[in-house]
Scaffold this motif. Structure first.
Motif, PDB file in Angstrom:
ATOM      1  N   GLU A 200       0.843  -1.188   0.000  1.00  0.00           N
ATOM      2  CA  GLU A 200       0.000   0.000   0.000  1.00  0.00           C
ATOM      3  C   GLU A 200       0.884   1.246   0.000  1.00  0.00           C
ATOM      4  N   ASP A 201       0.501   2.254  -0.785  1.00  0.00           N
ATOM      5  CA  ASP A 201       1.310   3.457  -0.915  1.00  0.00           C
ATOM      6  C   ASP A 201       0.846   4.515   0.083  1.00  0.00           C
ATOM      7  N   CYS A 202       1.685   5.536   0.273  1.00  0.00           N
ATOM      8  CA  CYS A 202       1.387   6.667   1.148  1.00  0.00           C
ATOM      9  C   CYS A 202       1.653   7.940   0.353  1.00  0.00           C
ATOM     10  N   PRO A 203       0.758   8.302  -0.565  1.00  0.00           N
ATOM     11  CA  PRO A 203       1.053   9.406  -1.478  1.00  0.00           C
ATOM     12  C   PRO A 203       0.963  10.766  -0.808  1.00  0.00           C
ATOM     13  N   LYS A 204       1.676  11.718  -1.372  1.00  0.00           N
ATOM     14  CA  LYS A 204       1.576  13.101  -0.939  1.00  0.00           C
ATOM     15  C   LYS A 204       0.214  13.651  -1.343  1.00  0.00           C
ATOM     16  N   GLN A 205      -0.233  14.683  -0.632  1.00  0.00           N
ATOM     17  CA  GLN A 205      -1.530  15.265  -0.919  1.00  0.00           C
ATOM     18  C   GLN A 205      -1.507  16.746  -0.581  1.00  0.00           C
ATOM     19  N   LYS A 206      -2.075  17.554  -1.435  1.00  0.00           N
ATOM     20  CA  LYS A 206      -2.099  18.993  -1.225  1.00  0.00           C
ATOM     21  C   LYS A 206      -2.951  19.325  -0.003  1.00  0.00           C
ATOM     22  N   GLY A 207      -2.421  20.162   0.864  1.00  0.00           N
ATOM     23  CA  GLY A 207      -3.135  20.568   2.067  1.00  0.00           C
ATOM     24  C   GLY A 207      -3.049  19.583   3.197  1.00  0.00           C
ATOM     25  N   VAL A 208      -2.312  18.493   3.030  1.00  0.00           N
ATOM     26  CA  VAL A 208      -2.170  17.467   4.058  1.00  0.00           C
ATOM     27  C   VAL A 208      -0.691  17.234   4.327  1.00  0.00           C
TER      28      VAL A 208
ATOM     29  N   ARG B 282       6.313  -2.819   4.100  1.00  0.00           N
ATOM     30  CA  ARG B 282       5.385  -2.456   5.169  1.00  0.00           C
ATOM     31  C   ARG B 282       4.850  -1.056   4.922  1.00  0.00           C
ATOM     32  N   VAL B 283       3.857  -0.676   5.708  1.00  0.00           N
ATOM     33  CA  VAL B 283       3.232   0.636   5.585  1.00  0.00           C
ATOM     34  C   VAL B 283       3.466   1.399   6.885  1.00  0.00           C
ATOM     35  N   ASP B 284       3.925   2.625   6.763  1.00  0.00           N
ATOM     36  CA  ASP B 284       4.138   3.508   7.912  1.00  0.00           C
ATOM     37  C   ASP B 284       3.744   4.899   7.445  1.00  0.00           C
ATOM     38  N   CYS B 285       2.459   5.246   7.575  1.00  0.00           N
ATOM     39  CA  CYS B 285       1.915   6.433   6.916  1.00  0.00           C
ATOM     40  C   CYS B 285       1.146   7.297   7.907  1.00  0.00           C
ATOM     41  N   LEU B 286       1.665   8.488   8.165  1.00  0.00           N
ATOM     42  CA  LEU B 286       1.015   9.462   9.042  1.00  0.00           C
ATOM     43  C   LEU B 286       0.506  10.618   8.188  1.00  0.00           C
ATOM     44  N   ARG B 287      -0.783  10.950   8.339  1.00  0.00           N
ATOM     45  CA  ARG B 287      -1.407  12.024   7.579  1.00  0.00           C
ATOM     46  C   ARG B 287      -2.082  12.986   8.554  1.00  0.00           C
ATOM     47  N   ILE B 288      -1.837  14.289   8.373  1.00  0.00           N
ATOM     48  CA  ILE B 288      -2.371  15.315   9.270  1.00  0.00           C
ATOM     49  C   ILE B 288      -3.031  16.401   8.429  1.00  0.00           C
ATOM     50  N   LYS B 289      -4.298  16.625   8.672  1.00  0.00           N
ATOM     51  CA  LYS B 289      -5.048  17.705   8.031  1.00  0.00           C
ATOM     52  C   LYS B 289      -5.399  18.718   9.111  1.00  0.00           C
ATOM     53  N   ARG B 290      -4.861  19.920   9.001  1.00  0.00           N
ATOM     54  CA  ARG B 290      -5.017  20.902  10.084  1.00  0.00           C
ATOM     55  C   ARG B 290      -6.480  21.260  10.308  1.00  0.00           C
ATOM     56  N   THR B 291      -7.239  21.467   9.237  1.00  0.00           N
ATOM     57  CA  THR B 291      -8.673  21.753   9.347  1.00  0.00           C
ATOM     58  C   THR B 291      -9.412  20.865   8.359  1.00  0.00           C
ATOM     59  N   ALA B 292     -10.348  20.058   8.882  1.00  0.00           N
ATOM     60  CA  ALA B 292     -10.990  19.041   8.042  1.00  0.00           C
ATOM     61  C   ALA B 292     -12.501  19.044   8.210  1.00  0.00           C
TER      62      ALA B 292
ATOM     63  N   PRO C 100     -14.166  24.145  14.342  1.00  0.00           N
ATOM     64  CA  PRO C 100     -13.176  23.528  13.445  1.00  0.00           C
ATOM     65  C   PRO C 100     -12.456  22.360  14.114  1.00  0.00           C
ATOM     66  N   VAL C 101     -12.158  21.320  13.333  1.00  0.00           N
ATOM     67  CA  VAL C 101     -11.477  20.139  13.845  1.00  0.00           C
ATOM     68  C   VAL C 101     -10.289  19.804  12.956  1.00  0.00           C
ATOM     69  N   SER C 102      -9.314  19.118  13.546  1.00  0.00           N
ATOM     70  CA  SER C 102      -8.165  18.594  12.816  1.00  0.00           C
ATOM     71  C   SER C 102      -8.345  17.089  12.631  1.00  0.00           C
ATOM     72  N   TYR C 103      -7.704  16.570  11.584  1.00  0.00           N
ATOM     73  CA  TYR C 103      -7.811  15.142  11.258  1.00  0.00           C
ATOM     74  C   TYR C 103      -6.419  14.518  11.270  1.00  0.00           C
ATOM     75  N   VAL C 104      -6.310  13.383  11.951  1.00  0.00           N
ATOM     76  CA  VAL C 104      -5.052  12.640  12.021  1.00  0.00           C
ATOM     77  C   VAL C 104      -5.344  11.189  11.655  1.00  0.00           C
ATOM     78  N   SER C 105      -4.535  10.646  10.748  1.00  0.00           N
ATOM     79  CA  SER C 105      -4.657   9.244  10.372  1.00  0.00           C
ATOM     80  C   SER C 105      -3.272   8.613  10.384  1.00  0.00           C
ATOM     81  N   TYR C 106      -3.189   7.446  11.018  1.00  0.00           N
ATOM     82  CA  TYR C 106      -1.906   6.726  11.021  1.00  0.00           C
ATOM     83  C   TYR C 106      -2.162   5.260  10.745  1.00  0.00           C
ATOM     84  N   GLN C 107      -1.371   4.720   9.831  1.00  0.00           N
ATOM     85  CA  GLN C 107      -1.511   3.341   9.369  1.00  0.00           C
ATOM     86  C   GLN C 107      -0.150   2.669   9.471  1.00  0.00           C
TER      87      GLN C 107
END
Length: 279
Positions: A110-118, A130-140, A167-174
């Motif tokens: 599984e990939d962990c691509p870059k994303q605009k605004g994240v 293996r997968v080690d992917c942390l994604r943070i969206k400041r306002t979601a 407003p809330v922030s979003y955090v995802s870790y896989q």
């Protein structure tokens, strides 16, 4: 999105010896601990802001290719965090594999691509096994963004009629391991929990740092849980508390008697031809 994985019965001696060394350690358990698959989620025990159990989902992770790998059963548990006034300020979902770690070599692609605004941190480097992917969206708060990036979370919120007022922030870790471990965490957190008050431009520029630090602490706890024999993942406390005072105060009137227009004329100067009121 399905995973691609390849399993083979071959074992690498160095990897096994390292795994044995890690599995000799156990993390301490807190009183507020919940079992999610093989992961034990240890929740922060803040008396004012506590994670409350919301529900459980059973899922199956589609692992490809079909002829070499078996689909992986997962358990997902959800929690809500509310203030003493009942305001929703946090939602957390934890997914973990139900099957035991069998030490067979598992290659995750599984990939962990870059994303605009994240903000995306992909720490596995060239290790595609293996997968080690942390994604943070400041306002979601945009429902379109959440539905596009985490449809399961968006569907749960919509089905339950749960919404955030601020407003809330979003955090995802896989995170996955070579012996078949899988842990995934998603968090929606009120800005007041992860962002300091800004009073000047310097504060504003540094306001996102506590969220990043907290997210990295969460990711570290997930990684450590796969090495502990009891699989404990300690959810770090949020960097800030929330003032639970009401947004407004209702002033109680001492008397139930309505004020009439004559009351306002009581202290007014008497007009010509009108005698002053007697004491």
């Amino acid at each position: 999105m399905p995973f691609s994985a390849v399993r083979s019965p071959s074992m690498v001696l160095l990897a096994c010896s390292a795994a044995v060394a890690l599995l000799t350690a156990c993390a301490p358990l807190s009183p507020n601990t919940a079992q999610v698959g093989r992961t034990q989620v240890s929740l922060d025990s803040n008396p004012d802001l506590q994670w409350k159990y919301w529900g459980t989902d059973s899922e199956v992770l589609n692992v490809l290719p079909e002829d070499l790998s078996k689909d992986k059963p997962l358990t997902a548990k959800l929690w809500q965090m509310r203030t003493t006034l009942g305001e929703l300020v946090g939602v957390m979902s934890v997914r973990s594999n139900v099957d035991s770690l069998d030490n067979r070599n598992t290659v995750w692609t599984e990939d962990c691509p870059k994303q605009k605004g994240v903000l995306v941190e992909r720490t596995q480097g060239l290790n595609v096994g293996r997968v080690d992917c942390l994604r943070i969206k400041r306002t979601a708060n945009s429902m379109d963004w959440l539905a596009a990036n985490d449809p399961a979370m968006a569907a749960r919120l919509e089905a339950a009629g749960v919404f955030f007022a601020r407003p809330v922030s979003y955090v995802s870790y896989q995170y996955t391991t070579s012996n078949g471990g899988y842990v995934e965490v998603q968090v929606l957190a009120d800005h007041r929990l992860v962002r300091p008050q800004t009073r000047n431009s310097v504060d504003f520029l540094a306001a996102g740092r506590p969220l990043v630090d907290w997210s990295q602490d969460l990711a570290l706890s997930v990684r450590q849980s796969t090495g502990y024999i009891n699989g404990v993942m300690n959810v770090p406390p949020f960097p800030y508390d929330i003032d639970t005072k009401p947004y407004y105060e209702t002033r109680t009137v001492d008397s139930d008697v309505l004020i009439s227009k004559d009351t306002f004329k009581k202290d007014a100067p008497a007009s010509e031809g009108e005698s002053p009121a007697k004491p």
